[in-house]
Design an enzyme around this catalytic site. Structure first.
Site, short mmCIF file in Angstrom:
data_model
loop_
_atom_site.label_atom_id
_atom_site.label_comp_id
_atom_site.label_asym_id
_atom_site.label_seq_id
_atom_site.Cartn_x
_atom_site.Cartn_y
_atom_site.Cartn_z
N GLU A 95 32.16 -7.79 40.95
CA GLU A 95 32.04 -6.86 39.83
C GLU A 95 33.44 -6.44 39.42
OE1 GLU A 95 29.90 -2.59 38.76
OE2 GLU A 95 30.85 -2.88 40.70
N HIS A 105 21.64 -2.50 37.39
CA HIS A 105 21.17 -1.17 37.77
C HIS A 105 22.06 -0.05 37.23
CE1 HIS A 105 24.30 -2.37 40.45
NE2 HIS A 105 24.42 -1.13 40.87
#
Ligand code: GLC
Ligand code: CA
Length: 540
Positions: free
Chosen positions: A245, A318
């Site tokens: 990420e 999410h």
């Protein structure tokens, strides 16, 4: 089934992200669990995915829903047992599905043994596992701010020191400068590889090489050096897939991260496309999507990263609002726009990630402030109202951008709690479960679910999707996103109307007699209808 012993198998794969807390509960405590995931593997096999990225399931006090790990080698009892995890890995593998775990290496929980020891004294062997600065309680080392609001430094009076945390105070940052920290983390990774895990998603990996004294958090000078060591020491098997990420990645950096020699990671999640519809760098300051900019952004990543590295393809996770509510129309054109967005993304080069419920066209939710659980939402509300913004304005931001939009329970049925739990769900179930749920989708051949299934099939079948070059058509058109992909003999055209209005589109001559691989309207028309999308293909 993909042959996962083959180098780079993940370039042909499609992954599916599960947020375990919200996926499927089996013991009526209102929280999803590993047994619940096992019970839904057949559903995922039917969709056709090759791997599951599992958000954190390790032991955690859950201040940040598992992104605060207190034991990297234990399963949180809330999700089940180690035996459940082993069964999940086994059962998934039987269906050709790999388990990709979420690795939080930038920070751990303040309840982790390393930190409880570190806090005991300055000469404790674990003290230097974290980032400390001497000082007095009234003067912070500097004015760095945490991502979740509030200062990035917390004082420990017993030590007369501040520690650094880019996220909540309960998530102290690890000191990657200390080789013992790195070695310790590699051991955790090897523990999971030995259990049969086939890859990892690396949380905020661009932040590990921080230099707080210089106010540097992401892309620190030693970042790529650390990543190469990590890869060499811990990601030994050729077949492992790793995705970092990296909020701070641009194309040039992504080339380093995802270099084809495998010296760092397989790919990164880059976020440039996710920042275009805001008026400031803060996600809360939302604005309409500038389509022309979005197209240019994708063009750049497709053309410049391409095979010089590898792209990930995603709209949702999410932390992000639901894409159909964000760039589509979650009311009258929900199904059309969900399919249109999927068409645009899945025609591109890279590895797609589907976030749970995206394949049903699940939407954002509107709740009262008290009903939200996310620490980020509540801190932001506190900070922004204190700075003089109105309740109404801040609530709008939460409805549009809050992370709980993505975290509401998975909608399996139209029944009570959407079939997610027989107890009280930890976060409110969306009241649109009656129309939007997996049971209804599976019974409807025109559902968003079957459309995703088809897109996955197409990716496996047509090499042009995996390796074709990318050309953007009509770059200045403010409604239509169209592009072609070409290999020597295969030619693909993807056309998407991003608007709720009819709009003209001139089909390139060479595609006049091409096959329609997929479309979200049944018949043909000479204009593009609201959110219309189609994929054309021919071979020569
Ligand atoms: C990443 C995660 C997010 C988490 C944060 C801190 O951005 O995706 O959910 O809160 O890192 O670990
Ligand atoms: Ca449960």
């Amino acid at each position: 089934m993909l042959d996962k012993t083959k180098r780079g198998w993940w370039k042909s794969a499609v992954f599916y992200q599960i947020y375990p807390k919200s996926f499927q509960d089996t013991n009526a405590d209102g929280i999803g669990d590993l047994k619940g995931i096992i019970s839904r593997l057949d559903y995922l096999e039917k969709l056709g995915i090759d791997g599951i990225w599992l958000s954190p399931v390790c032991q955690s006090p859950q201040v940040d829903n598992g992104y605060d790990v207190s034991d990297y080698c234990a399963i949180d009892p809330m999700f089940g047992t180690m035996a459940d995890m082993e069964e999940l890995i086994r059962e998934a593998k039987k269906r050709g599905i790999s388990i990709i775990m979420d690795l939080v290496l930038n920070h751990c929980s303040d309840q982790h043994f390393w930190f409880t020891e570190a806090k005991k004294s300055k000469d404790n062997p674990y003290h230097d596992y974290f980032i400390w600065r001497d000082g007095t309680p009234d003067v912070r080392p500097n004015d760095m701010w945490s991502t979740f609001g509030g200062p990035a430094w917390t004082y420990v009076s017993e030590l007369g020191q501040w520690y650094f945390h880019q996220f909540a105070p309960q998530q102290p940052d690890l000191n990657w400068e200390n080789p013992k920290v790195r070695r310790g983390l590699y051991d955790f990774i090897r523990f999971w590889v030995d259990k049969g895990v086939e890859g990892f998603r690396l949380d905020v990996i661009d932040q590990i090489a921080k230099e707080p004294d210089n106010k540097i958090t992401s892309n620190g000078p030693r970042l790529h050096e650390f990543l190469r060591e990590l890869s060499k020491e811990a990601f030994i098997e050729e077949g492992l897939v790793t995705v970092g990420e990296a909020w701070g990645a641009n194309v040039e950096r992504a080339k380093l991260y995802s270099a084809p020699d495998g010296s760092e990671l397989s790919m990164v999640f880059q976020f440039e496309h996710m920042g275009l519809d805001s008026t400031t760098w803060e996600k809360w300051d939302f604005a309409p999507l500038p389509l022309v900019k979005l197209k240019d952004c994708y063009r750049r990543w497709q053309q410049e990263l391409g095979e010089a590295g590898w792209n990930s393809l995603f709209f949702n996770n999410h932390d992000l609002p639901r894409i159909v509510s964000r760039w589509g129309n979650d009311q009258e054109y929900r199904v059309e726009s969900a399919k249109m967005l999927a068409t645009m993304l899945h025609g591109m080069q890279g590895t797609p990630y589907i976030y749970q419920g995206e394949e049903l066209g699940m939407t954002n939710i509107k709740l009262e402030l008290e009903q939200y659980v996310d620490v980020e939402i509540h801190n932001m509300y506190r900070d922004r109202t204190a700075a003089g913004r109105s309740h109404e304005e801040v609530m709008e931001s939460i409805w549009k951008r809050g992370r709980d939009n993505a975290r509401t329970p998975m909608q399996w049925t139209a029944g009570e709690n959407a079939g997610f739990t027989a107890g009280t769900p930890w976060l409110t179930v969306n009241s649109n479960k009656e129309q939007i749920n997996a049971e209804a989708a599976l019974a409807d051949p025109d559902s968003v679910f079957y459309y995703y299934q088809k897109l996955i099939e197409i990716r496996k079948k047509y090499d042009v999707i995996r390796s074709g070059s990318f050309t953007l058509l009509c770059p200045e058109d403010e409604k239509v996103f169209a592009y072609t992909r070409d290999t020597e003999h295969g030619h693909l055209l993807v056309v998407c109307n991003f608007s709720g209005e009819e709009t003209p589109f001139e089909c390139p001559e060479s595609y006049r007699n091409a096959d329609v691989l997929l479309a979200n309207y049944k018949d043909r028309s000479n204009v593009l209808r609201p959110y219309e999308a189609a994929m054309f293909y021919y071979q020569d």
